[in-house]
Design an enzyme around this catalytic site. Structure first.
Site, short mmCIF file in Angstrom:
data_model
loop_
_atom_site.label_atom_id
_atom_site.label_comp_id
_atom_site.label_asym_id
_atom_site.label_seq_id
_atom_site.Cartn_x
_atom_site.Cartn_y
_atom_site.Cartn_z
N ALA A 247 96.38 76.98 81.65
CA ALA A 247 97.82 77.24 81.85
C ALA A 247 98.45 77.85 80.61
O ALA A 247 98.05 77.53 79.50
CB ALA A 247 98.52 75.93 82.20
N PRO A 248 99.41 78.74 80.77
CA PRO A 248 100.04 79.15 82.01
C PRO A 248 99.23 80.14 82.85
O PRO A 248 99.59 80.42 83.98
CB PRO A 248 101.35 79.79 81.54
CG PRO A 248 101.06 80.27 80.17
CD PRO A 248 100.09 79.30 79.58
N GLY A 249 98.15 80.71 82.30
CA GLY A 249 97.28 81.49 83.16
C GLY A 249 97.14 82.96 82.80
O GLY A 249 96.58 83.73 83.57
N GLU A 277 93.06 72.95 84.15
CA GLU A 277 94.22 72.60 83.32
C GLU A 277 94.48 71.11 83.45
O GLU A 277 94.56 70.57 84.54
CB GLU A 277 95.45 73.42 83.76
CG GLU A 277 96.77 72.98 83.15
CD GLU A 277 96.79 72.96 81.62
OE1 GLU A 277 96.34 73.94 80.99
OE2 GLU A 277 97.24 71.93 81.05
N ASP A 326 90.35 78.46 75.37
CA ASP A 326 91.56 78.80 74.61
C ASP A 326 92.37 77.50 74.47
O ASP A 326 93.45 77.37 75.02
CB ASP A 326 92.33 79.87 75.41
CG ASP A 326 93.54 80.41 74.66
OD1 ASP A 326 93.44 80.67 73.46
OD2 ASP A 326 94.61 80.55 75.30
N CYS A 428 95.52 80.62 68.75
CA CYS A 428 96.59 81.41 68.14
C CYS A 428 97.01 80.69 66.85
O CYS A 428 98.18 80.49 66.59
CB CYS A 428 97.75 81.64 69.09
SG CYS A 428 98.33 80.17 69.92
C1 LIG Z 1 96.75 77.41 74.42
S1 LIG Z 1 97.09 76.81 75.99
C2 LIG Z 1 96.18 77.91 77.01
C3 LIG Z 1 96.86 79.23 77.26
C4 LIG Z 1 96.17 80.02 78.36
N1 LIG Z 1 94.77 80.24 78.06
C5 LIG Z 1 96.83 81.37 78.60
O1 LIG Z 1 96.37 82.36 78.05
O2 LIG Z 1 97.80 81.43 79.34
C6 LIG Z 1 96.08 75.38 76.06
C7 LIG Z 1 96.15 74.66 77.40
O3 LIG Z 1 95.07 73.73 77.45
C8 LIG Z 1 95.49 72.57 78.13
N2 LIG Z 1 94.53 71.50 77.78
C9 LIG Z 1 94.50 70.74 76.65
N3 LIG Z 1 93.46 69.89 76.70
C10 LIG Z 1 92.80 70.14 77.85
C11 LIG Z 1 91.63 69.60 78.44
N4 LIG Z 1 90.93 68.63 77.85
N5 LIG Z 1 91.23 70.07 79.64
C12 LIG Z 1 91.94 71.06 80.25
N6 LIG Z 1 93.07 71.61 79.73
C13 LIG Z 1 93.48 71.16 78.54
C14 LIG Z 1 96.90 72.40 77.62
O4 LIG Z 1 97.66 71.58 78.51
C15 LIG Z 1 97.41 73.83 77.60
O5 LIG Z 1 98.00 74.17 78.82
#
Ligand SMILES: C[S@@+](CC[C@H](N)C(=O)[O-])C[C@H]1O[C@@H](n2cnc3c(N)ncnc32)[C@H](O)[C@@H]1O
Length: 564
Positions: A247-249, A277, A326, A428
């Protein structure tokens, strides 16, 4: 003299609140010291804090000189070792004497730290630290770019250039975006030459929010954030892909778009993106974004799902060959989020010593993985202590260490998926702790060695990223190797430079219009299910026996996070 006590107070307050040094000083009027002198000393000590903290810890100064707090030690040491005037206290003053007693050791440790970082002299190191500050500060004044990814799931680059952007005039380089021709009514547009289907507009160009945006035909996504899906390079033969932290995707829909584009002319897309997510609310956003982007024919959303709890040997994932990681990070690369222009680091207060020695002075056992400079016991203790209990201002570094543990766990779990042969890891963040360190630690892990994971060399990367010149930091790779790898193995030297060159970095304020970003690809030979992936390996890489460090720090997505 109040100067050193007051500078220590400023540093502690700034480290805990995240406010800048200047804001901290000017938000209080009752200083005994001259405010400008206070700012100058605190900023200089802050800029040197990462290095001076190492000097203080390794010399064990705080263990012996009990009247010194970490911040007080830092500001005194700055003036003692680095200021022309030296400490502006009489030699008989207790604080001056407390530092002077350790002169030889302190100077020797500073020399070691300087050489370890590869600088010939203190002046060269000083220039480097100042330059680093300018680079980051520059981001605040850089003219910003609006990156627009054309969503080829719904439209094409040509269509968009002939419709949404038909009145724009193409410019040959990014810097030409701001060379305004005042006579021209048309706005400039730049077609990126690293990432396919990516356009750059001036930040205030309303076309970015046109009907095409509302329809999901164009997606606002930082250039750097487009690197991971492109580097993963999913093609028709390469099976399914998991986006582990989706997320957000933005990266999920980018993956889906690449897969769809490559299947043109084929009956249907048979491969899927599993978008995982953990967070409930963000899972909802992820679904909406995939729907809006027309990606649901390719994407299977695994909402409210912790990636580390997926079973790598589950039949559902038997065709998963690629994983895009990510994970949550400090977000220090995001433009507009910078509070201070350097990482303010304070030495630990006299109890924890250097990385090789335990507090009894015995060698700490190296197992090549999971090391952070703290023992497992240290890590457990850290999590039980609320952040505001770190009165000595180590909170930021502690957060970075905790995030790195979580990021490493995600990466090692991904490496254990049965048929996986390609992974991208991105953040990031500008901090090596979350970047090169995690890469080196993952490569030295048991699962990487057993399953033959290595970095995706620059020469094997997709063309647009092979030619990207900003690569990983060699010094950071060397320091990480020294800390987590086998120091006596000099044959690894070449490998370190290859690893650094395999990594990609983006820097805010560089003129390239990106946020701060880090990316590394991993590959392994063998397309097929690895029979040696045992349930024990799955268990050891699952999160069940690991502390949920990521919960402590919410992490950030890239700038489009708020725009979805
Ligand atoms: C940096 S954001 C990802 C942004 C996404 N890749 C994008 O480009 O839109 C990290 C995400 O990982 C989720 N997250 C954190 N720990 C996680 C886990 N153990 N399993 C799945 N999702 C996780 C967080 O809730 C957050 O939404």
């Amino acid at each position: 003299m109040a100067l050193y006590h007051e500078a220590a107070e400023v540093i502690n307050t700034a480290a805990q609140s995240g406010e800048s040094i200047k804001a901290t000083v000017f938000s209080k009027k009752s200083w005994k010291s001259d405010a400008k002198t206070l700012v100058a000393l605190s900023i200089e000590a802050g800029r040197w804090s990462e290095i001076l903290s190492e000097v203080i810890e390794k010399s064990e100064l705080l263990k012996v000189e009990k009247q010194l707090t970490p911040a007080l030690g830092l500001v005194l040491l700055h003036d003692f070792l680095l200021s022309k005037k030296g400490i502006v206290l009489s030699e008989s003053h207790g604080l001056h004497a407390a530092i002077r007693r350790h002169r030889a050791r302190l100077q020797a440790e500073l020399t070691k730290e300087r050489l370890r970082r590869g600088f010939q002299s203190v002046d060269v190191l000083r220039d480097h630290l100042k330059g680093q500050t300018k680079d980051i500060a520059g981001a605040q004044s850089e003219r910003r770019v609006r990156w627009v990814r054309v969503n080829v799931l719904k439209t094409s680059l040509l269509d968009q250039l002939q419709s949404t952007f038909s009145k724009h005039r193409k410019v040959p380089s990014l810097s030409d975006l701001w060379k305004c021709d005042s006579l021209s009514a048309s706005k400039p547009i730049y077609v990126d030459d690293n990432i396919p289907n990516l356009l750059a507009l001036q930040l205030d160009d309303a076309a970015a929010f046109s009907q095409a945006y509302r329809d999901g035909d164009i997606i606002l996504q930082d250039k750097a954030s487009c690197f991971p899906a492109y580097l993963l390079d999913p093609n028709l033969d390469s099976g399914d892909v998991i986006d582990a932290c989706a997320a957000p995707g933005n990266k999920t829909t980018h993956l889906a778009a690449i897969m769809a584009e490559r299947s043109v002319g084929h009956a249907s897309i048979s491969n899927h993106v599993f978008a995982c997510e953990k967070d409930v609310v963000r899972s909802h956003t992820l679904k909406q974004m995939c729907q809006k982007a027309g990606a649901l024919s390719v994407v299977r959303v695994l909402g409210k799902q912790d990636f580390t709890k997926l079973r790598p040997n589950d039949r559902k994932f038997s065709k998963v060959t690629g994983l895009l990681l990510d994970p949550s990070c400090s977000g220090s690369g995001i433009v507009g989020r910078e509070k201070d222009v350097f990482l303010l680091k304070l030495p630990r207060s006299g109890t924890i010593v250097n990385n090789n020695l335990t507090s009894r002075g015995t060698k700490r056992k190296r197992n090549g993985q999971g090391q952070t400079g703290h023992s497992q016991q240290d890590i457990g203790t850290i999590e039980e202590v609320p952040l505001d209990a770190y009165g000595d201002g180590v909170a930021l570094q502690k957060r970075l260490d905790n995030l790195a543990e979580f990021q490493l766990r995600i990466l090692k779990h991904a490496m254990s998926f049965a048929a996986a042969n390609r992974i991208t890891y991105s953040t990031c963040s500008v901090h090596a702790t979350e970047n090169e360190d995690v890469v080196i630690r993952a490569l030295r892990s048991d699962v990487a060695k057993r399953r033959g994971w290595r970095v995706l060399l620059r020469q094997d990367q997709v063309e647009g990223l092979r030619k990207w010149s900003r690569r990983g930091e060699l010094q950071a790779c060397e320091a990480a190797e020294e800390r987590y790898g086998n120091r006596s193995d000099h044959s690894r030297l070449q490998e370190r430079s290859e690893i650094a060159d395999a990594c990609l970095r983006c820097t805010k304020g560089s003129g390239e219009g990106t946020m701060g970003f880090f990316l590394c690809g991993f590959v392994r030979d063998g397309q097929n299910v690895d029979a040696t992936t045992s349930s024990t390996e799955e268990e050891s890489s699952s999160s069940t026996d690991q502390p949920a460090v990521e919960d402590e720090w919410d992490g950030f997505s890239d700038e489009t996070d708020q725009e979805t």
